[in-house]
Design a protein around this motif. Structure first.
Motif, PDB file in Angstrom:
ATOM      1  N   GLY A  52      37.918  50.470  39.186  1.00 52.29           N
ATOM      2  CA  GLY A  52      39.220  50.103  38.633  1.00 52.29           C
ATOM      3  C   GLY A  52      39.683  48.680  38.880  1.00 52.29           C
ATOM      4  O   GLY A  52      40.879  48.398  38.795  1.00 52.29           O
ATOM      5  N   ASN A  54      38.961  46.190  36.953  1.00 52.29           N
ATOM      6  CA  ASN A  54      39.079  45.438  35.697  1.00 52.29           C
ATOM      7  C   ASN A  54      39.715  46.274  34.601  1.00 52.29           C
ATOM      8  O   ASN A  54      39.431  46.073  33.427  1.00 52.29           O
ATOM      9  CB  ASN A  54      37.698  44.936  35.254  1.00 52.29           C
ATOM     10  CG  ASN A  54      37.820  43.752  34.328  1.00 52.29           C
ATOM     11  OD1 ASN A  54      38.624  42.852  34.572  1.00 52.29           O
ATOM     12  ND2 ASN A  54      37.075  43.759  33.253  1.00 52.29           N
ATOM     13  N   ALA A  87      25.003  53.182  41.092  1.00 53.50           N
ATOM     14  CA  ALA A  87      26.192  52.687  40.392  1.00 53.50           C
ATOM     15  C   ALA A  87      27.421  52.594  41.295  1.00 53.50           C
ATOM     16  O   ALA A  87      28.274  51.737  41.114  1.00 53.50           O
ATOM     17  CB  ALA A  87      26.506  53.597  39.210  1.00 53.50           C
ATOM     18  N   GLY A 114      34.547  45.546  43.160  1.00 55.39           N
ATOM     19  CA  GLY A 114      34.118  46.574  42.216  1.00 55.39           C
ATOM     20  C   GLY A 114      32.762  47.148  42.554  1.00 55.39           C
ATOM     21  O   GLY A 114      32.123  46.766  43.535  1.00 55.39           O
ATOM     22  N   ALA A 126      30.082  34.879  38.595  1.00 58.47           N
ATOM     23  CA  ALA A 126      30.922  33.805  39.144  1.00 58.47           C
ATOM     24  C   ALA A 126      30.026  32.678  39.635  1.00 58.47           C
ATOM     25  O   ALA A 126      28.880  32.921  40.022  1.00 58.47           O
ATOM     26  CB  ALA A 126      31.770  34.333  40.303  1.00 58.47           C
ATOM     27  N   ARG A 195      37.495  31.203  46.674  1.00 57.66           N
ATOM     28  CA  ARG A 195      38.219  32.256  45.951  1.00 57.66           C
ATOM     29  C   ARG A 195      39.612  32.442  46.544  1.00 57.66           C
ATOM     30  O   ARG A 195      40.587  32.560  45.816  1.00 57.66           O
ATOM     31  CB  ARG A 195      37.433  33.575  45.993  1.00 57.66           C
ATOM     32  CG  ARG A 195      36.128  33.526  45.218  1.00 57.66           C
ATOM     33  CD  ARG A 195      35.391  34.840  45.296  1.00 57.66           C
ATOM     34  NE  ARG A 195      35.925  35.777  44.348  1.00 57.66           N
ATOM     35  CZ  ARG A 195      35.442  35.965  43.117  1.00 57.66           C
ATOM     36  NH1 ARG A 195      34.390  35.313  42.711  1.00 57.66           N
ATOM     37  NH2 ARG A 195      36.003  36.809  42.301  1.00 57.66           N
ATOM     38  N   LEU A 201      45.105  36.444  45.895  1.00 52.78           N
ATOM     39  CA  LEU A 201      44.521  37.692  46.400  1.00 52.78           C
ATOM     40  C   LEU A 201      45.534  38.536  47.178  1.00 52.78           C
ATOM     41  O   LEU A 201      45.270  39.691  47.500  1.00 52.78           O
ATOM     42  CB  LEU A 201      43.301  37.382  47.278  1.00 52.78           C
ATOM     43  CG  LEU A 201      42.171  36.616  46.574  1.00 52.78           C
ATOM     44  CD1 LEU A 201      41.000  36.364  47.516  1.00 52.78           C
ATOM     45  CD2 LEU A 201      41.690  37.349  45.329  1.00 52.78           C
ATOM     46  N   GLY A 207      42.051  40.311  38.502  1.00 47.76           N
ATOM     47  CA  GLY A 207      41.291  39.075  38.349  1.00 47.76           C
ATOM     48  C   GLY A 207      41.687  38.390  37.048  1.00 47.76           C
ATOM     49  O   GLY A 207      42.821  38.541  36.567  1.00 47.76           O
TER      50      GLY A 207
HETATM   51  C1  LIG Z   1      40.809  39.612  42.587  1.00 44.32           C
HETATM   52  C2  LIG Z   1      39.774  39.861  41.531  1.00 44.32           C
HETATM   53  C3  LIG Z   1      38.816  38.899  41.282  1.00 44.32           C
HETATM   54  C4  LIG Z   1      37.839  39.113  40.297  1.00 44.32           C
HETATM   55  N1  LIG Z   1      36.891  38.152  40.086  1.00 44.32           N
HETATM   56  C5  LIG Z   1      35.924  38.354  39.177  1.00 44.32           C
HETATM   57  C6  LIG Z   1      34.905  37.377  38.968  1.00 44.32           C
HETATM   58  O1  LIG Z   1      34.860  36.337  39.615  1.00 44.32           O
HETATM   59  N2  LIG Z   1      33.961  37.637  38.024  1.00 44.32           N
HETATM   60  C7  LIG Z   1      33.963  38.792  37.293  1.00 44.32           C
HETATM   61  O2  LIG Z   1      33.061  38.980  36.457  1.00 44.32           O
HETATM   62  N3  LIG Z   1      34.919  39.736  37.473  1.00 44.32           N
HETATM   63  C8  LIG Z   1      35.890  39.544  38.387  1.00 44.32           C
HETATM   64  N4  LIG Z   1      36.865  40.496  38.567  1.00 44.32           N
HETATM   65  C9  LIG Z   1      36.880  41.709  37.734  1.00 44.32           C
HETATM   66  C10 LIG Z   1      36.139  42.914  38.345  1.00 44.32           C
HETATM   67  O3  LIG Z   1      35.953  42.728  39.717  1.00 44.32           O
HETATM   68  C11 LIG Z   1      34.790  43.135  37.668  1.00 44.32           C
HETATM   69  O4  LIG Z   1      34.927  43.301  36.267  1.00 44.32           O
HETATM   70  C12 LIG Z   1      34.065  44.352  38.245  1.00 44.32           C
HETATM   71  O5  LIG Z   1      32.726  44.296  37.831  1.00 44.32           O
HETATM   72  C13 LIG Z   1      34.695  45.677  37.832  1.00 44.32           C
HETATM   73  O6  LIG Z   1      33.986  46.728  38.468  1.00 44.32           O
HETATM   74  P1  LIG Z   1      34.634  48.186  38.601  1.00 44.32           P
HETATM   75  O7  LIG Z   1      33.622  49.073  39.199  1.00 44.32           O
HETATM   76  O8  LIG Z   1      35.929  48.104  39.316  1.00 44.32           O
HETATM   77  O9  LIG Z   1      34.834  48.560  37.066  1.00 44.32           O
HETATM   78  P2  LIG Z   1      36.130  49.180  36.356  1.00 44.32           P
HETATM   79  O10 LIG Z   1      37.220  48.178  36.388  1.00 44.32           O
HETATM   80  O11 LIG Z   1      36.430  50.516  36.900  1.00 44.32           O
HETATM   81  O12 LIG Z   1      35.590  49.344  34.869  1.00 44.32           O
HETATM   82  C14 LIG Z   1      35.382  48.215  34.053  1.00 44.32           C
HETATM   83  C15 LIG Z   1      34.665  48.680  32.772  1.00 44.32           C
HETATM   84  O13 LIG Z   1      33.359  49.128  33.114  1.00 44.32           O
HETATM   85  C16 LIG Z   1      33.159  50.474  32.691  1.00 44.32           C
HETATM   86  N5  LIG Z   1      32.363  51.131  33.728  1.00 44.32           N
HETATM   87  C17 LIG Z   1      32.599  51.156  35.062  1.00 44.32           C
HETATM   88  N6  LIG Z   1      31.618  51.817  35.705  1.00 44.32           N
HETATM   89  C18 LIG Z   1      30.751  52.217  34.753  1.00 44.32           C
HETATM   90  C19 LIG Z   1      29.521  52.942  34.773  1.00 44.32           C
HETATM   91  N7  LIG Z   1      28.986  53.413  35.904  1.00 44.32           N
HETATM   92  N8  LIG Z   1      28.880  53.157  33.593  1.00 44.32           N
HETATM   93  C20 LIG Z   1      29.401  52.705  32.419  1.00 44.32           C
HETATM   94  N9  LIG Z   1      30.566  52.028  32.337  1.00 44.32           N
HETATM   95  C21 LIG Z   1      31.224  51.781  33.495  1.00 44.32           C
HETATM   96  C22 LIG Z   1      34.553  51.086  32.549  1.00 44.32           C
HETATM   97  O14 LIG Z   1      34.546  52.114  31.580  1.00 44.32           O
HETATM   98  C23 LIG Z   1      35.363  49.862  32.101  1.00 44.32           C
HETATM   99  O15 LIG Z   1      35.238  49.683  30.700  1.00 44.32           O
HETATM  100  C24 LIG Z   1      37.847  40.310  39.547  1.00 44.32           C
HETATM  101  C25 LIG Z   1      38.831  41.287  39.808  1.00 44.32           C
HETATM  102  C26 LIG Z   1      39.782  41.069  40.794  1.00 44.32           C
HETATM  103  C27 LIG Z   1      40.793  42.132  41.073  1.00 44.32           C
END
Ligand SMILES: Cc1cc2nc3c(=O)[nH]c(=O)nc-3n(C[C@H](O)[C@H](O)[C@H](O)COP(=O)(O)OP(=O)(O)OC[C@H]3O[C@@H](n4cnc5c(N)ncnc54)[C@H](O)[C@@H]3O)c2cc1C
Length: 284
Positions: A52, A54, A87, A114, A126, A195, A201, A207
């Motif tokens: 969660g 993103n 995963a 994440g 990044a 960062r 943060l 993000g």
């Molecule tokens: C402070 C902060 C900084 C950040 N910095 C960056 C950065 O520098 N670079 C960057 O790229 N992102 C960044 N992000 C965004 C985030 O960290 C990434 O997008 C991360 O990869 C999301 O992972 P999640 O497991 O939380 O996915 P979620 O937010 O839960 O899901 C994102 C998407 O992926 C799908 N998904 C999740 N897991 C699966 C699975 N197992 N199979 C199929 N689909 C799936 C979901 O359906 C959704 O569409 C940042 C976020 C925050 C809060």
């Protein structure tokens, strides 16, 4: 175990949003397949999340079954330069474990919150490194429960997307390179410092809200439009980094949603550039 009426604000880093009608965190691929069959047999729609970081969840919540892969297949295996991560492994745990084993390639992604599953689907990245640069193979499970293995070059990786990955990511195979552990740790520390200097943060956020437009930065455009610090309800365009929208304490998802739209419309009106969202909407 499938739970009822679970508050999704506990599974979304904005700390907002309504409840999932049904919610489950499968522990492994077998468990996932059982859950998918149950949903299919009962015609229950499935919504997938990782951890969660993103997503923005609607205040109305989500009808049907929300499946979080955030604790699924939480295992890392290392054989020489080849690494396999489930995963549900935290990307940061994976990075640390690889560094600890003297493996280089992931350190630029230090601090991206994440799970591995979310990082694959988002092609997270990044400081010049993205998941696609190190991925070799992706383990998938279709919504029909059929498992498959996809070569990274067939995943359709692009900027913050993996277009051809249609089901659920269950694991990721990576190829890294041998490196010096102390140098990798120093690099990680340098990146974490950058960062925390640049990103708000201290507040809940997801993000960067918008993808980088061609030839520029979303944050610069938002700032140029005078939107830094702009507020709707409890949601605010961060004073520290204009491409972050933060929950100042009592934001509703509706505030964040309205602010995202306001920023998009204002930037388009002022510059003609249509910012594309990076954060994904769930339940809207
Ligand atoms: C402070 C902060 C900084 C950040 N910095 C960056 C950065 O520098 N670079 C960057 O790229 N992102 C960044 N992000 C965004 C985030 O960290 C990434 O997008 C991360 O990869 C999301 O992972 P999640 O497991 O939380 O996915 P979620 O937010 O839960 O899901 C994102 C998407 O992926 C799908 N998904 C999740 N897991 C699966 C699975 N197992 N199979 C199929 N689909 C799936 C979901 O359906 C959704 O569409 C940042 C976020 C925050 C809060």
């Amino acid at each position: 175990m499938i739970e009822k009426k679970v508050p999704l604000k506990d599974y979304c880093s904005y700390k907002t949003g309504g409840k999932a009608e049904f919610f489950t965190c499968p522990t492994d691929t077998f468990d996932l397949k059982v859950v998918l069959k149950f949903a299919s047999d009962n015609s229950i729609p499935v919504t997938l999340i990782g951890t969660g970081y993103n997503i923005l969840v609607s205040d109305k919540g989500v009808k049907g079954l929300v499946v979080s892969t955030g604790c699924m297949n939480n295992d890392i295996q290392i054989e020489g330069e080849l690494v396999f991560a489930g995963a549900g492994v935290s990307l940061n745990d994976l990075i640390l474990k690889c560094i600890d084993n003297g493996l280089a390639g992931l350190e630029n992604m230090s601090g991206i919150p994440g799970s591995v599953g979310g990082a694959v689907i988002m092609n997270a990245g990044a400081f010049g490194t993205e998941i696609k640069d190190v991925a070799v193979q992706i383990e998938m499970c279709g919504f029909d429960g059929v498992v498959s293995s996809i070569h990274a070059e067939d995943a359709g990786f692009g900027y913050r997307k993996a277009e051809n990955l249609k089901g659920i990511v269950t694991g990721l195979g990576l190829k890294l390179e041998h490196g010096n552990k102390d140098e990798l740790l120093a690099k990680r520390a340098e990146i974490l410092k950058k960062r925390s200097e640049k990103q708000p943060l201290e507040f809940p956020s997801c993000g960067s809200v918008f993808k980088r437009p061609e030839g520029g930065y979303a944050g610069t455009l938002i700032e140029q439009c005078g939107l830094k610090g702009y507020k709707i309800g409890g949601a605010q365009v961060s004073e520290k980094h204009a491409n972050f929208i933060v929950n100042t304490g009592k934001a509703k998802s509706a505030d964040i949603y309205a602010l995202i739209n306001h920023v998009q419309e204002t930037v388009f009106k002022e510059t003609g550039i249509k910012l594309e969202r990076e954060v994904r909407f769930v339940g809207f």
